[in-house]
Motif scaffolding. Structure first.
Motif, PDB file in Angstrom:
ATOM      1  N   ALA A  90      -5.971 -27.088 -48.670  1.00  0.00           N
ATOM      2  CA  ALA A  90      -4.882 -26.859 -47.510  1.00  0.00           C
ATOM      3  C   ALA A  90      -3.926 -28.222 -47.475  1.00  0.00           C
ATOM      4  O   ALA A  90      -4.414 -29.403 -47.711  1.00  0.00           O
ATOM      5  N   MET A  91      -2.559 -27.809 -47.515  1.00  0.00           N
ATOM      6  CA  MET A  91      -1.919 -29.306 -47.251  1.00  0.00           C
ATOM      7  C   MET A  91      -0.495 -28.770 -46.305  1.00  0.00           C
ATOM      8  O   MET A  91      -0.435 -27.809 -45.860  1.00  0.00           O
ATOM      9  N   ARG A  92      -0.238 -29.757 -45.541  1.00  0.00           N
ATOM     10  CA  ARG A  92       1.009 -29.586 -44.767  1.00  0.00           C
ATOM     11  C   ARG A  92       2.055 -30.640 -44.743  1.00  0.00           C
ATOM     12  O   ARG A  92       1.862 -31.890 -45.444  1.00  0.00           O
ATOM     13  N   LEU A  93       3.345 -30.437 -44.331  1.00  0.00           N
ATOM     14  CA  LEU A  93       4.508 -31.345 -44.410  1.00  0.00           C
ATOM     15  C   LEU A  93       4.326 -32.362 -43.298  1.00  0.00           C
ATOM     16  O   LEU A  93       3.761 -32.036 -42.364  1.00  0.00           O
ATOM     17  N   GLU A  94       4.962 -33.424 -43.459  1.00  0.00           N
ATOM     18  CA  GLU A  94       5.048 -34.418 -42.133  1.00  0.00           C
ATOM     19  C   GLU A  94       5.728 -33.623 -41.220  1.00  0.00           C
ATOM     20  O   GLU A  94       6.889 -33.050 -41.466  1.00  0.00           O
ATOM     21  N   GLY A  95       5.431 -33.737 -40.057  1.00  0.00           N
ATOM     22  CA  GLY A  95       6.108 -32.976 -38.774  1.00  0.00           C
ATOM     23  C   GLY A  95       5.816 -31.746 -38.648  1.00  0.00           C
ATOM     24  O   GLY A  95       6.412 -30.874 -37.762  1.00  0.00           O
ATOM     25  N   SER A  96       4.878 -30.826 -39.365  1.00  0.00           N
ATOM     26  CA  SER A  96       4.825 -29.625 -39.193  1.00  0.00           C
ATOM     27  C   SER A  96       3.443 -29.405 -38.933  1.00  0.00           C
ATOM     28  O   SER A  96       2.677 -30.083 -38.624  1.00  0.00           O
ATOM     29  N   TYR A  97       3.270 -28.037 -38.346  1.00  0.00           N
ATOM     30  CA  TYR A  97       2.082 -27.784 -37.735  1.00  0.00           C
ATOM     31  C   TYR A  97       1.240 -26.584 -38.678  1.00  0.00           C
ATOM     32  O   TYR A  97       0.033 -26.424 -38.287  1.00  0.00           O
ATOM     33  N   LYS A  98       2.039 -26.304 -39.931  1.00  0.00           N
ATOM     34  CA  LYS A  98       1.617 -25.131 -40.528  1.00  0.00           C
ATOM     35  C   LYS A  98       0.709 -25.592 -41.706  1.00  0.00           C
ATOM     36  O   LYS A  98       1.233 -26.459 -42.399  1.00  0.00           O
ATOM     37  N   LEU A  99      -0.278 -25.183 -41.850  1.00  0.00           N
ATOM     38  CA  LEU A  99      -1.396 -25.323 -42.986  1.00  0.00           C
ATOM     39  C   LEU A  99      -1.007 -24.346 -43.933  1.00  0.00           C
ATOM     40  O   LEU A  99      -0.894 -23.036 -43.889  1.00  0.00           O
ATOM     41  N   ILE A 100      -0.646 -24.660 -45.516  1.00  0.00           N
ATOM     42  CA  ILE A 100      -0.666 -24.055 -46.591  1.00  0.00           C
ATOM     43  C   ILE A 100      -1.922 -24.134 -47.183  1.00  0.00           C
ATOM     44  O   ILE A 100      -2.410 -25.216 -47.785  1.00  0.00           O
ATOM     45  N   PHE A 101      -2.882 -22.826 -47.543  1.00  0.00           N
ATOM     46  CA  PHE A 101      -3.714 -22.741 -48.111  1.00  0.00           C
ATOM     47  C   PHE A 101      -3.599 -22.386 -49.542  1.00  0.00           C
ATOM     48  O   PHE A 101      -2.699 -21.590 -49.867  1.00  0.00           O
TER      49      PHE A 101
ATOM     50  N   SER B  98      -1.863 -33.287 -34.360  1.00  0.00           N
ATOM     51  CA  SER B  98      -2.955 -33.546 -35.325  1.00  0.00           C
ATOM     52  C   SER B  98      -2.864 -32.558 -36.515  1.00  0.00           C
ATOM     53  O   SER B  98      -2.831 -31.340 -36.381  1.00  0.00           O
ATOM     54  N   SER B  99      -3.112 -33.108 -37.735  1.00  0.00           N
ATOM     55  CA  SER B  99      -3.266 -32.142 -38.800  1.00  0.00           C
ATOM     56  C   SER B  99      -4.725 -31.297 -38.748  1.00  0.00           C
ATOM     57  O   SER B  99      -4.847 -30.492 -39.487  1.00  0.00           O
ATOM     58  N   ILE B 100      -5.756 -32.015 -38.197  1.00  0.00           N
ATOM     59  CA  ILE B 100      -6.984 -31.438 -38.357  1.00  0.00           C
ATOM     60  C   ILE B 100      -7.077 -30.310 -37.501  1.00  0.00           C
ATOM     61  O   ILE B 100      -7.045 -30.382 -36.168  1.00  0.00           O
ATOM     62  N   GLN B 101      -7.316 -29.079 -37.883  1.00  0.00           N
ATOM     63  CA  GLN B 101      -7.370 -27.779 -37.208  1.00  0.00           C
ATOM     64  C   GLN B 101      -8.792 -27.432 -37.431  1.00  0.00           C
ATOM     65  O   GLN B 101      -9.311 -27.280 -38.574  1.00  0.00           O
ATOM     66  N   TYR B 102      -9.478 -26.879 -36.325  1.00  0.00           N
ATOM     67  CA  TYR B 102     -10.800 -26.503 -36.347  1.00  0.00           C
ATOM     68  C   TYR B 102     -10.910 -24.936 -35.931  1.00  0.00           C
ATOM     69  O   TYR B 102     -10.317 -24.528 -35.274  1.00  0.00           O
ATOM     70  N   PHE B 103     -11.593 -24.290 -37.012  1.00  0.00           N
ATOM     71  CA  PHE B 103     -11.443 -22.823 -37.093  1.00  0.00           C
ATOM     72  C   PHE B 103     -12.544 -22.126 -36.329  1.00  0.00           C
ATOM     73  O   PHE B 103     -13.802 -22.656 -36.547  1.00  0.00           O
ATOM     74  N   GLY B 104     -12.357 -20.847 -35.848  1.00  0.00           N
ATOM     75  CA  GLY B 104     -13.539 -20.183 -35.513  1.00  0.00           C
ATOM     76  C   GLY B 104     -13.936 -19.447 -36.524  1.00  0.00           C
ATOM     77  O   GLY B 104     -13.405 -19.425 -37.798  1.00  0.00           O
ATOM     78  N   ALA B 105     -15.060 -18.665 -36.199  1.00  0.00           N
ATOM     79  CA  ALA B 105     -15.616 -17.850 -37.155  1.00  0.00           C
ATOM     80  C   ALA B 105     -14.723 -16.432 -37.666  1.00  0.00           C
ATOM     81  O   ALA B 105     -14.954 -15.754 -38.727  1.00  0.00           O
ATOM     82  N   GLY B 106     -13.803 -16.064 -36.806  1.00  0.00           N
ATOM     83  CA  GLY B 106     -12.828 -15.101 -37.254  1.00  0.00           C
ATOM     84  C   GLY B 106     -13.281 -13.896 -36.496  1.00  0.00           C
ATOM     85  O   GLY B 106     -14.426 -13.569 -36.046  1.00  0.00           O
ATOM     86  N   THR B 107     -12.116 -12.778 -36.490  1.00  0.00           N
ATOM     87  CA  THR B 107     -12.538 -11.624 -36.264  1.00  0.00           C
ATOM     88  C   THR B 107     -12.126 -10.774 -37.370  1.00  0.00           C
ATOM     89  O   THR B 107     -11.023 -10.802 -38.078  1.00  0.00           O
TER      90      THR B 107
END
Lengths: 111, 112
Positions: A90-101, B98-107
Motif C-alpha cells: 500500500a502507498m500514499r501521497l504526501e498530505g493525502s489520507y487515502k491508501l492505494i493498495f 498519520s499514515s498508519i491505519q489499523y484495520f478491523g476484521a471487516g464485515t
C-alpha cells in the motif's frame, strides 16, 4: 493501468526459504509505503512502514523502496508456515489520507 | 488485535435493500476510513471521516454514505444494494495525519 501492480501468485515455498514479494507503481509522487499481511477472513495487519526510499528491517522482515525504479519489495527470511497469508502493498501521497493498495500476493509456506 | 471492532461479522441482503455497518475505532484515534475489498482484490478507499465530517471520498456513488459520532465510532450505509456490492468492508482507524491505519476484521456482505 492500475496505479499499483502486484503479482497475485500464489507463491509456494518450502519452510525456511527466503521470500521476495514485490510491487511496482506508476505515480512517482508516492512517499509512504506499507506492507500489510492478511490472513483468510481477517483484516489487513500492518507489517512494515517506510517513508521515501531506503531499507527498513524488523526481525525476519526487510522492506526496500526504490523510488527511481518505482519498485518496492518485502523480504521474509526463514519463512514459516504461519507466514502463509496474502501480502498487500500500500502507498500514499504526501498530505493525502487515502491508501492505494495492490491486489495482493498469496504466499504458501510448505512445512 | 488492533482494537478496531466491526459489526456484524457477516450479513446477507437482497438487491435493492439498505445496510448499515458499524465500526468502533481504536482508543485515541479520531480518524476513521472505510474500504471495500472484493474477492481477490486489494481494499479500495470509500471515504474518511474526521471530527464527524467526511474528509475525502474515493470513486464510490452517493448511495455509499457514512457517519462518525462524537466517540469516534462510525457507520457505513449503503442504499439500493447491487450484486456488485458483495465484498468485505473494512474499517481502519488512525491518529490525525498519520499514515498508519489499523484495520478491523471487516464485515462480509453478500447481496443476493
Amino acid at each position: 493501468q492500475k496505479e499499483v501492480e502486484q503479482d497475485p501468485g500464489p507463491l509456494s515455498v518450502p519452510e525456511g526459504a527466503i521470500v521476495s514479494l514485490n510491487c511496482t507503481y506508476s505515480n512517482s509522487a508516492f512517499q509512504y509505503f506499507m506492507w500489510y499481511r492478511q490472513y483468510s477472513r481477517k483484516g489487513p495487519e500492518l507489517l512494515m512502514y517506510t517513508y521515501s526510499s531506503g531499507n527498513k528491517e524488523d526481525g525476519r522482515f526487510t522492506a526496500q523502496v526504490d523510488k527511481s525504479s518505482k519498485y518496492i519489495s518485502l523480504f521474509i527470511r526463514d519463512s514459516q508456515p504461519s507466514d502463509s497469508a496474502t501480502y498487500l502493498c500500500a502507498m500514499r501521497l504526501e498530505g493525502s489520507y487515502k491508501l492505494i493498495f495492490g491486489s495482493g500476493t498469496r504466499l504458501l509456506v510448505r512445512p | 488485535e488492533t482494537g478496531v471492532t466491526q459489526s456484524p461479522t457477516h450479513l446477507i441482503k437482497t438487491r435493492g435493500q439498505q445496510v448499515t455497518l458499524r465500526c468502533s475505532s481504536q482508543s485515541g484515534h479520531n480518524t476513521v476510513s472505510w474500504y471495500q475489498q472484493a474477492l481477490g482484490q486489494g481494499p479500495q478507499f470509500i471515504f474518511q471521516y474526521y471530527r464527524e465530517e467526511e474528509n475525502g471520498r474515493g470513486n464510490f456513488p452517493p448511495r455509499f454514505s457514512g457517519l462518525q459520532f462524537p466517540n469516534y465510532s462510525s457507520e457505513l450505509n449503503v442504499n439500493a444494494l447491487e450484486l456488485d456490492d458483495s465484498a468485505l468492508y473494512l474499517c481502519a482507524s488512525s491518529e490525525t495525519g498519520s499514515s498508519i491505519q489499523y484495520f478491523g476484521a471487516g464485515t462480509r456482505l453478500s447481496v443476493l
